[in-house]
Design an enzyme around this catalytic site. Structure first.
Site, PDB file in Angstrom:
ATOM      1  N   PRO A  10       0.792  -1.227   0.000  1.00  0.00           N
ATOM      2  CA  PRO A  10       0.000   0.000   0.000  1.00  0.00           C
ATOM      3  C   PRO A  10       0.828   1.283   0.000  1.00  0.00           C
ATOM      4  CG  PRO A  10      -0.154  -1.128   2.116  1.00  0.00           C
ATOM      5  CD  PRO A  10       0.516  -2.065   1.169  1.00  0.00           C
ATOM      6  N   ASN A  11       0.353   2.223  -0.775  1.00  0.00           N
ATOM      7  CA  ASN A  11       0.891   3.579  -0.894  1.00  0.00           C
ATOM      8  C   ASN A  11       2.200   3.675  -1.673  1.00  0.00           C
ATOM      9  OD1 ASN A  11      -1.237   4.789   0.731  1.00  0.00           O
ATOM     10  ND2 ASN A  11      -0.290   3.734   2.462  1.00  0.00           N
ATOM     11  N   ARG A  18       4.984  10.942  -2.625  1.00  0.00           N
ATOM     12  CA  ARG A  18       4.644  10.680  -1.230  1.00  0.00           C
ATOM     13  C   ARG A  18       5.843  10.978  -0.336  1.00  0.00           C
ATOM     14  NH1 ARG A  18       4.654   4.623   1.317  1.00  0.00           N
ATOM     15  NH2 ARG A  18       3.835   5.248   3.326  1.00  0.00           N
ATOM     16  N   TYR A  23      10.959   9.100   1.483  1.00  0.00           N
ATOM     17  CA  TYR A  23      11.029   8.001   0.510  1.00  0.00           C
ATOM     18  C   TYR A  23      11.747   8.369  -0.788  1.00  0.00           C
ATOM     19  CZ  TYR A  23       7.676   5.943   3.724  1.00  0.00           C
ATOM     20  OH  TYR A  23       7.072   5.446   4.857  1.00  0.00           O
ATOM     21  N   ASN A  75       8.137  -5.395  -0.368  1.00  0.00           N
ATOM     22  CA  ASN A  75       8.003  -4.195   0.445  1.00  0.00           C
ATOM     23  C   ASN A  75       6.506  -4.098   0.735  1.00  0.00           C
ATOM     24  OD1 ASN A  75       7.787  -1.749   1.657  1.00  0.00           O
ATOM     25  ND2 ASN A  75       9.030  -0.630   0.146  1.00  0.00           N
ATOM     26  N   ALA A  78       2.971  -0.505   5.093  1.00  0.00           N
ATOM     27  CA  ALA A  78       2.474  -0.552   6.473  1.00  0.00           C
ATOM     28  C   ALA A  78       1.977  -1.933   6.880  1.00  0.00           C
ATOM     29  CB  ALA A  78       1.366   0.481   6.644  1.00  0.00           C
ATOM     30  N   HIS A  81       3.860  -4.117   9.419  1.00  0.00           N
ATOM     31  CA  HIS A  81       3.757  -3.945  10.873  1.00  0.00           C
ATOM     32  C   HIS A  81       2.428  -4.451  11.430  1.00  0.00           C
ATOM     33  CE1 HIS A  81       6.988  -1.346   9.645  1.00  0.00           C
ATOM     34  NE2 HIS A  81       6.164  -0.506   9.054  1.00  0.00           N
ATOM     35  N   ASP A  88       1.618 -15.153   7.217  1.00  0.00           N
ATOM     36  CA  ASP A  88       1.198 -16.547   7.056  1.00  0.00           C
ATOM     37  C   ASP A  88       1.273 -16.986   5.592  1.00  0.00           C
ATOM     38  OD1 ASP A  88       0.732 -16.958   9.738  1.00  0.00           O
ATOM     39  OD2 ASP A  88      -1.451 -16.807   9.609  1.00  0.00           O
ATOM     40  N   GLU A  99      12.520  -9.269   2.884  1.00  0.00           N
ATOM     41  CA  GLU A  99      11.731  -8.107   3.303  1.00  0.00           C
ATOM     42  C   GLU A  99      12.522  -6.844   2.958  1.00  0.00           C
ATOM     43  OE1 GLU A  99      11.026  -7.977   7.514  1.00  0.00           O
ATOM     44  OE2 GLU A  99      10.294  -5.907   7.387  1.00  0.00           O
ATOM     45  N   HIS A 101      12.534  -2.416   2.631  1.00  0.00           N
ATOM     46  CA  HIS A 101      11.971  -1.084   2.900  1.00  0.00           C
ATOM     47  C   HIS A 101      12.910  -0.026   2.365  1.00  0.00           C
ATOM     48  CE1 HIS A 101       9.068  -2.978   5.496  1.00  0.00           C
ATOM     49  NE2 HIS A 101      10.070  -3.689   5.990  1.00  0.00           N
ATOM     50  N   LEU A 102      12.349   1.034   1.842  1.00  0.00           N
ATOM     51  CA  LEU A 102      13.175   2.163   1.401  1.00  0.00           C
ATOM     52  C   LEU A 102      13.809   2.859   2.603  1.00  0.00           C
ATOM     53  CD1 LEU A 102      10.311   3.026  -0.849  1.00  0.00           C
ATOM     54  CD2 LEU A 102      12.580   3.144  -1.839  1.00  0.00           C
ATOM     55  N   SER A 103      13.005   3.092   3.621  1.00  0.00           N
ATOM     56  CA  SER A 103      13.489   3.822   4.804  1.00  0.00           C
ATOM     57  C   SER A 103      14.028   2.833   5.836  1.00  0.00           C
ATOM     58  CB  SER A 103      12.338   4.628   5.411  1.00  0.00           C
ATOM     59  OG  SER A 103      11.314   3.768   5.870  1.00  0.00           O
ATOM     60  N   ARG A 108      12.826   4.878  12.860  1.00  0.00           N
ATOM     61  CA  ARG A 108      11.597   5.678  12.783  1.00  0.00           C
ATOM     62  C   ARG A 108      10.697   5.404  13.995  1.00  0.00           C
ATOM     63  NH1 ARG A 108       9.068   5.193   7.027  1.00  0.00           N
ATOM     64  NH2 ARG A 108       7.936   7.010   7.809  1.00  0.00           N
ATOM     65  N   ARG A 112       6.907   1.113  13.806  1.00  0.00           N
ATOM     66  CA  ARG A 112       7.528   0.556  12.594  1.00  0.00           C
ATOM     67  C   ARG A 112       8.654  -0.422  12.937  1.00  0.00           C
ATOM     68  NH1 ARG A 112       5.281   3.877   8.455  1.00  0.00           N
ATOM     69  NH2 ARG A 112       4.945   5.966   9.265  1.00  0.00           N
TER      70      ARG A 112
HETATM   71  C1  DQA Z   1       8.076   1.352   4.052  1.00  0.00           C
HETATM   72  C2  DQA Z   1       8.118   1.591   5.562  1.00  0.00           C
HETATM   73  C3  DQA Z   1       6.758   1.370   6.179  1.00  0.00           C
HETATM   74  O1  DQA Z   1       6.807   1.609   7.581  1.00  0.00           O
HETATM   75  C4  DQA Z   1       5.743   2.316   5.575  1.00  0.00           C
HETATM   76  O2  DQA Z   1       4.457   2.068   6.108  1.00  0.00           O
HETATM   77  C5  DQA Z   1       5.731   2.263   4.094  1.00  0.00           C
HETATM   78  C6  DQA Z   1       7.006   2.191   3.376  1.00  0.00           C
HETATM   79  C7  DQA Z   1       9.414   1.700   3.369  1.00  0.00           C
HETATM   80  O3  DQA Z   1       9.614   1.274   2.244  1.00  0.00           O
HETATM   81  O4  DQA Z   1      10.248   2.391   3.957  1.00  0.00           O
HETATM   82  O5  DQA Z   1       4.683   2.357   3.461  1.00  0.00           O
HETATM   83  O6  DQA Z   1       7.801  -0.014   3.813  1.00  0.00           O
END
Ligand code: DQA
Length: 147
Positions: A10-11, A18, A23, A75, A78, A81, A88, A99, A101-103, A108, A112
């Protein structure tokens, strides 16, 4: 050929617009182009999938079990978390999963710092921005082929 599925949750379709201070300015489409250029003429093939919907992500993970996918980079945004269901699904298909993540999620907010995916992933890459996708491809290819 090592077939890698890259799932963005998502997002992440809004990357570039964003919260660029968190990011970066690179769009998801830029990331896909960068990754496809990296694997061109190599022994890796990539399929990208993005969804804002938990069930669609789970269905795509299930499909990976049947369609010749060798490993997954996810990735989950959210959902990382919150989603026991995505954890599962990854555990159910028994495909090596990284797994991503960009950040740096550990630097943070407290919420997270918890990742359900970390329990079932081979490993986690975070904090390197868009370059993390390249790192994840190299890491997963190495994990699968041992070369
Ligand atoms: C994220 C980190 C997550 O906490 C956040 O909800 C995202 C992006 C990242 O790529 O840093 O949507 O997965």
């Amino acid at each position: 050929m090592t077939r890698i599925l890259i799932i963005n949750g998502p997002n992440l379709n809004l990357l570039g617009k964003r919260q660029p201070e968190v990011y970066g300015h690179t769009t998801l489409s830029d990331i896909e182009t960068m990754c496809q250029e990296k694997v061109a003429n190599s022994d890796v093939s990539l399929t990208f999938f993005q969804s804002n919907h938990e069930g669609a992500i789970i269905d795509t993970i299930h499909a990976a079990m049947e369609n010749g996918t060798d490993g997954i980079i996810i990735n989950a945004g959210a959902y990382t978390h919150t989603s026991v269901a995505i954890m599962d699904a990854v555990a159910s298909v028994s495909l090596p999963t990284i797994e991503l993540h960009l950040s740096n999620i550990h630097a943070r907010e407290e919420f997270r710092h918890t990742s359900y995916l970390a329990r079932v992933a081979v490993g986690q890459i975070c904090g390197f921005g868009a370059y993390g996708y390249i790192c994840a491809i190299d890491a997963l290819r190495h994990h699968v082929t041992k070369t």
